[in-house]
Each structure stands twice: as structure tokens, then as C-alpha cells.
Design an enzyme around this catalytic site. Structure first.
Site, PDB file in Angstrom:
ATOM      1  N   ASP A 101      -4.220  22.100  -0.026  1.00 40.70           N
ATOM      2  CA  ASP A 101      -3.406  20.747  -0.568  1.00 40.70           C
ATOM      3  C   ASP A 101      -2.624  21.366  -1.707  1.00 40.70           C
ATOM      4  O   ASP A 101      -3.355  22.226  -2.563  1.00 40.70           O
ATOM      5  CB  ASP A 101      -4.238  19.676  -0.986  1.00 40.70           C
ATOM      6  CG  ASP A 101      -3.310  18.400  -1.039  1.00 40.70           C
ATOM      7  OD1 ASP A 101      -3.877  17.417  -0.543  1.00 40.70           O
ATOM      8  OD2 ASP A 101      -2.532  18.200  -1.896  1.00 40.70           O
ATOM      9  N   ASN A 102      -1.376  21.019  -1.898  1.00 40.32           N
ATOM     10  CA  ASN A 102      -0.551  21.547  -3.044  1.00 40.32           C
ATOM     11  C   ASN A 102      -0.707  20.628  -4.234  1.00 40.32           C
ATOM     12  O   ASN A 102      -0.220  20.602  -5.488  1.00 40.32           O
ATOM     13  CB  ASN A 102       0.935  21.779  -2.789  1.00 40.32           C
ATOM     14  CG  ASN A 102       1.547  20.541  -2.275  1.00 40.32           C
ATOM     15  OD1 ASN A 102       1.119  19.336  -2.620  1.00 40.32           O
ATOM     16  ND2 ASN A 102       2.757  20.478  -2.029  1.00 40.32           N
TER      17      ASN A 102
ATOM     18  N   SER B  83       5.269  10.235   2.555  1.00 39.15           N
ATOM     19  CA  SER B  83       5.117   9.168   3.526  1.00 39.15           C
ATOM     20  C   SER B  83       5.576   7.774   2.986  1.00 39.15           C
ATOM     21  O   SER B  83       5.345   6.645   3.263  1.00 39.15           O
ATOM     22  CB  SER B  83       3.606   9.050   3.745  1.00 39.15           C
ATOM     23  OG  SER B  83       2.972   8.733   2.697  1.00 39.15           O
TER      24      SER B  83
ATOM     25  N   TYR C 256      11.821   9.166   7.460  1.00 40.16           N
ATOM     26  CA  TYR C 256      10.190   9.169   7.216  1.00 40.16           C
ATOM     27  C   TYR C 256      10.014   9.433   9.029  1.00 40.16           C
ATOM     28  O   TYR C 256       9.388  10.186   9.081  1.00 40.16           O
ATOM     29  CB  TYR C 256       9.505   8.182   6.538  1.00 40.16           C
ATOM     30  CG  TYR C 256       8.036   8.348   6.841  1.00 40.16           C
ATOM     31  CD1 TYR C 256       7.354   9.304   6.515  1.00 40.16           C
ATOM     32  CD2 TYR C 256       7.545   7.056   7.282  1.00 40.16           C
ATOM     33  CE1 TYR C 256       6.014   9.433   6.651  1.00 40.16           C
ATOM     34  CE2 TYR C 256       6.055   7.300   7.581  1.00 40.16           C
ATOM     35  CZ  TYR C 256       5.340   8.378   7.408  1.00 40.16           C
ATOM     36  OH  TYR C 256       4.107   8.361   7.592  1.00 40.16           O
TER      37      TYR C 256
ATOM     38  N   PHE D 254      -1.026   2.847  12.356  1.00 39.28           N
ATOM     39  CA  PHE D 254      -0.211   1.578  12.014  1.00 39.28           C
ATOM     40  C   PHE D 254      -0.591   1.385  10.484  1.00 39.28           C
ATOM     41  O   PHE D 254      -0.480   2.427   9.745  1.00 39.28           O
ATOM     42  CB  PHE D 254      -0.776   0.339  12.792  1.00 39.28           C
ATOM     43  CG  PHE D 254       0.174   0.676  14.153  1.00 39.28           C
ATOM     44  CD1 PHE D 254       0.176   1.756  15.092  1.00 39.28           C
ATOM     45  CD2 PHE D 254       1.223  -0.497  14.425  1.00 39.28           C
ATOM     46  CE1 PHE D 254       0.837   1.798  15.969  1.00 39.28           C
ATOM     47  CE2 PHE D 254       1.909  -0.190  15.519  1.00 39.28           C
ATOM     48  CZ  PHE D 254       1.791   0.980  16.391  1.00 39.28           C
TER      49      PHE D 254
ATOM     50  N   ILE E  15       6.310 -11.255  -2.051  1.00 43.17           N
ATOM     51  CA  ILE E  15       6.457 -11.514  -0.683  1.00 43.17           C
ATOM     52  C   ILE E  15       7.749 -11.265  -0.306  1.00 43.17           C
ATOM     53  O   ILE E  15       8.730 -12.052  -0.580  1.00 43.17           O
ATOM     54  CB  ILE E  15       6.097 -12.898  -0.141  1.00 43.17           C
ATOM     55  CG1 ILE E  15       4.455 -13.206  -0.726  1.00 43.17           C
ATOM     56  CG2 ILE E  15       6.247 -13.132   1.232  1.00 43.17           C
ATOM     57  CD1 ILE E  15       3.899 -14.611  -0.119  1.00 43.17           C
TER      58      ILE E  15
ATOM     59  N   ARG F  83      12.555  -6.598   2.194  1.00 41.50           N
ATOM     60  CA  ARG F  83      12.541  -5.162   1.685  1.00 41.50           C
ATOM     61  C   ARG F  83      13.613  -4.381   2.939  1.00 41.50           C
ATOM     62  O   ARG F  83      13.105  -4.734   4.127  1.00 41.50           O
ATOM     63  CB  ARG F  83      11.090  -4.648   1.591  1.00 41.50           C
ATOM     64  CG  ARG F  83      11.222  -2.987   1.402  1.00 41.50           C
ATOM     65  CD  ARG F  83      10.150  -2.669   1.081  1.00 41.50           C
ATOM     66  NE  ARG F  83       9.082  -2.423   2.193  1.00 41.50           N
ATOM     67  CZ  ARG F  83       7.786  -2.071   2.300  1.00 41.50           C
ATOM     68  NH1 ARG F  83       7.185  -1.730   1.003  1.00 41.50           N
ATOM     69  NH2 ARG F  83       7.154  -2.131   3.047  1.00 41.50           N
TER      70      ARG F  83
ATOM     71  N   GLY G 219      14.788  -2.469   6.013  1.00 36.41           N
ATOM     72  CA  GLY G 219      14.118  -1.640   6.923  1.00 36.41           C
ATOM     73  C   GLY G 219      12.782  -2.180   7.544  1.00 36.41           C
ATOM     74  O   GLY G 219      12.132  -1.340   8.348  1.00 36.41           O
TER      75      GLY G 219
HETATM   76  N1  UDP Z   1       5.039  -6.345   1.327  1.00 37.89           N
HETATM   77  C1  UDP Z   1       5.379  -7.493   0.674  1.00 37.89           C
HETATM   78  N2  UDP Z   1       5.130  -7.108  -0.685  1.00 37.89           N
HETATM   79  C2  UDP Z   1       4.968  -6.160  -1.322  1.00 37.89           C
HETATM   80  C3  UDP Z   1       4.534  -4.993  -0.675  1.00 37.89           C
HETATM   81  C4  UDP Z   1       4.823  -5.069   0.837  1.00 37.89           C
HETATM   82  O1  UDP Z   1       5.520  -8.511   0.940  1.00 37.89           O
HETATM   83  O2  UDP Z   1       4.701  -5.918  -2.960  1.00 37.89           O
HETATM   84  C5  UDP Z   1       5.077  -6.166   2.748  1.00 37.89           C
HETATM   85  C6  UDP Z   1       6.135  -5.212   3.463  1.00 37.89           C
HETATM   86  O3  UDP Z   1       7.246  -5.734   3.501  1.00 37.89           O
HETATM   87  C7  UDP Z   1       5.612  -5.337   5.017  1.00 37.89           C
HETATM   88  C8  UDP Z   1       3.968  -5.368   4.794  1.00 37.89           C
HETATM   89  O4  UDP Z   1       3.842  -5.967   3.191  1.00 37.89           O
HETATM   90  O5  UDP Z   1       5.992  -6.294   5.640  1.00 37.89           O
HETATM   91  C9  UDP Z   1       3.130  -4.025   4.737  1.00 37.89           C
HETATM   92  O6  UDP Z   1       3.822  -3.324   3.932  1.00 37.89           O
HETATM   93  P1  UDP Z   1       3.340  -2.056   3.423  1.00 37.89           P
HETATM   94  O7  UDP Z   1       4.291  -1.244   2.525  1.00 37.89           O
HETATM   95  O8  UDP Z   1       1.980  -1.910   2.831  1.00 37.89           O
HETATM   96  O9  UDP Z   1       3.357  -1.115   4.875  1.00 37.89           O
HETATM   97  P2  UDP Z   1       4.164  -0.659   5.931  1.00 37.89           P
HETATM   98  O10 UDP Z   1       4.290  -1.811   7.000  1.00 37.89           O
HETATM   99  O11 UDP Z   1       5.735  -0.930   5.127  1.00 37.89           O
HETATM  100  O12 UDP Z   1       4.129   0.821   6.210  1.00 37.89           O
END
Ligand code: UDP
Length: 327
Positions: free
Chosen positions: A31-32, A77, A141, A169, A207, A282, A284
């Protein structure tokens, strides 16, 4: 012979090293420490600090150690960061894995288990998602992970290397004794961010979006315990050791929970009211990601043990409340 774990000081890597050491395997960790934590490396594992893009360093480790197979976690990631800095992801995830594969081929290491992701699918055509479904990543990613899978495939065909790619997942939870767990800087994942509220580090949880086409308008995800992921790596390794063909497997519980349900469960587990504020979506984020893990169950014999969200969040809370500042 030893199992080489690349990125063994990271979140999922360190849990897999613990599981391998518990099994009595000899483990070598590289690991770095760019994002990993030395404190998370199991004391029985042999640790080398270095970069998988440094071929001289890899050759040196491969000469000193008798490596049977590799498990590869060493990658960046963060979805958002990958959109802003795509070339950082192509360099770290793809170019450095190319160097690793070159060194593996030259040193006759012919088995590798690899961390892939649900992000290889992009916006799913249907849920639960099957391994044969369309892969059209919506961010660099996911693109780099998909390209890594293809690099393994073609290298395998040319040089006889066999691989298992595990498409995770939403990884969450912590090791059973609460001594290692999730510690990202900056943190971007839902469960650790929620738990920062009862830990006094954050006033509320945001949320992201309340108008998704889901039962309560918030995104649905398939949350899978990190120790169940660790077990899947061991099963994948055993599958390759028994001569199994290269293949790709989803890893999830097959059950989806909305952001609101996750927050509600965290309130129950912590006894804290955890205020929440609804904000914009958010970029994407697909509305729903749920895995079909039937293939991993049938072919690898995988059986997730921690399938209740309450249990998963309790295990994460057990880590975070005792390590509010991480390692
Ligand atoms: N999420 C949220 N508020 C936060 C962080 C994440 O509502 O402060 C939502 C995000 O939009 C996604 C879910 O929680 O629908 C899981 O996000 P996370 O980043 O944990 O994992 P991902 O599904 O992106 O790999």
C-alpha cells in the site's frame, strides 16, 4: 505461499486481510498509504510501503516473497473527484494496474481477484442488476474500473492469467471487534456521514434529492457489509485456486434501502434524532442500484451473513463512536 493484497491498508482491503489472517493464510500487503491507514494492517501481515505503478519495487517484492495470487484493491474510488480529475483516475487506476499486470506476468503470478464496482453499469436498465446487463458508466471512476476488467480479460487470454472481478454495491459496516472500520478523508459516503451527526461532528445530514422515481423520492441502494465482501474475496481466491475460469460477479444483498430509510435506521441504532435537510440531487446518482448476487451465490457459494440494515449500521456505529476521528 503468500497472498498479495494490493491496497491492503484501505477500507475493504484491510477487512479482507483480517479475514485472510484469521484463516491462517500468509499475507503480504502493498500500500502506498495515499488513502490507506497503516493502523488498519493486520499485525500478522507483512507490509511493504510502495506504489503499484513502480515496477522495480514490485519486482523486488515478488523476488523476496513467494506469491501465489493477488487481490487488488489499490485504486481511487471517489465518483465526484473522478469527474473533476479524470486523468488522475486513468493514471492511478488504469496505468498503474497495467504496470502491476506486466510485473505479475513476468513473475508468473497467474491469479488475481479484483475490486470492481456497480459504477460499471451506470444507469441500470433494470433492477436487480445482472452481470450480463449493459455496462455504460456515467463517470470516469466506473469507466476506469470497466477498462481494468477488460485489461484483465485480454491479458488473461494472452498470458494465461485468470481473474475474478467483484462488482461491489454499497460497502459499509466495520470489523466485528470494532478496531478497524471506514475512514475516508474527505468522507463522502452516506452511512459514515450520517454517523458524524451523533458523533457531534456534523449538525445534520443532507438528503441529495427528493424527487427520484422511488417509493419515498430518495435514492435506493444495496448496502453490503464489508465483512461479507471480505468473505467473497476469499471464496473467489479459492475458486481460482481450484482452477475456476475468469469471471465477473456482483456482490450485494439484493435488497434496496432509500436514503430516508437509512437515516431512520441510524436514528434507531444511535438513539439520536439526526436532523436531515433535503437538498438538490448530487450529479450522476442513479435512482436505484440493487444487485442480483445469484451468480456469486451459485458459483462461489457466497452467502452474506449481515443482511439486516440495522445490524450493518450498528457495526458501523460501533467503530465510529469509538473512533470519531478515524484511525
Ligand atoms: N447521499 C445523501 N447524502 C449524503 C451522502 C450521500 O443523500 O450526504 C446519498 C447519495 O445521493 C446516494 C446514497 O446516499 O443516493 C449513497 O451514496 P454513497 O455516496 O454512500 O454511495 P454511492 O451509491 O454513491 O456509491
Amino acid at each position: 505461499m503468500s497472498i498479495l493484497v494490493l491496497g491492503g491498508a484501505g477500507y475493504i482491503g484491510s477487512h479482507t486481510v483480517y479475514a485472510l489472517c484469521e484463516q491462517g493464510r500468509d499475507v503480504v500487503v502493498i500500500d502506498n498509504l495515499a488513502t490507506g491507514h497503516i493502523e488498519s494492517v493486520h499485525p500478522k501481515a507483512k507490509f511493504y510501503k510502495g506504489d503499484i505503478g513502480d515496477k522495480e519495487f514490485l519486482n523486488d517484492v515478488f523476488k523476496k516473497e513467494n506469491i501465489e495470487a493477488a487481490i487488488h484493491f489499490a485504486a481511487f474510488s471517489l465518483v465526484g473527484e473522478s469527474v473533476e480529475k479524470p486523468l488522475k483516475y486513468y493514471e492511478n487506476n488504469l496505468s498503474k494496474t497495467r504496470v502491476l499486470l506486466e510485473a505479475m506476468v513476468e513473475n508468473n503470478i497467474d491469479k488475481i481477484v479484483f475490486s470492481s464496482t456497480a459504477a460499471t453499469y451506470g444507469e441500470p436498465e433494470r433492477v436487480p442488476i445482472m452481470e450480463s446487463d449493459r455496462t455504460e458508466p456515467t463517470n470516469p471512476y466506473g469507466e476506469t474500473k470497466l477498462a481494468m476488467e477488460k485489461m484483465f480479460k485480454w491479458t488473461g487470454k494472452a498470458h494465461g492469467l485468470r481473474y475474478v472481478s467483484l462488482r461491489y454495491f454499497n460497502a459499509c459496516g466495520a470489523y466485528k471487534d470494532g478496531n478497524i472500520g471506514e475512514d475516508h478523508n474527505p468522507e463522502s459516503h452516506l452511512i459514515p456521514l450520517i454517523l458524524q451527526v451523533p458523533n457531534g461532528k456534523r449538525e445534520f445530514i443532507s438528503i441529495f434529492g427528493n424527487d427520484y422515481p422511488t417509493s419515498d423520492g430518495t435514492c435506493i441502494r444495496d448496502y453490503i457489509h464489508v465483512s461479507d465482501l471480505a468473505q467473497a474475496h476469499i471464496l473467489a481466491l479459492e475458486y481460482l485456486e481450484k482452477g475456476g475460469e475468469s469471471d465477473i460477479f456482483n456482490l450485494g444483498n439484493g435488497v434496496g434501502f432509500s436514503v430516508r430509510e437509512v437515516i431512520e435506521t441510524a436514528r434507531k441504532v444511535t438513539g439520536h434524532p439526526i436532523p436531515a435537510k433535503e437538498t438538490a440531487r448530487r450529479a450522476g446518482d442513479p435512482a436505484q442500484l440493487i444487485a442480483s448476487s445469484e451468480k456469486a451465490k451459485t458459483v462461489l457459494g457466497w452467502k452474506p451473513c449481515h443482511d439486516s440494515l440495522e445490524e450493518i449500521i450498528s457495526s458501523a456505529w460501533n467503530w465510529h463512536k469509538n473512533h470519531p476521528d478515524g484511525f
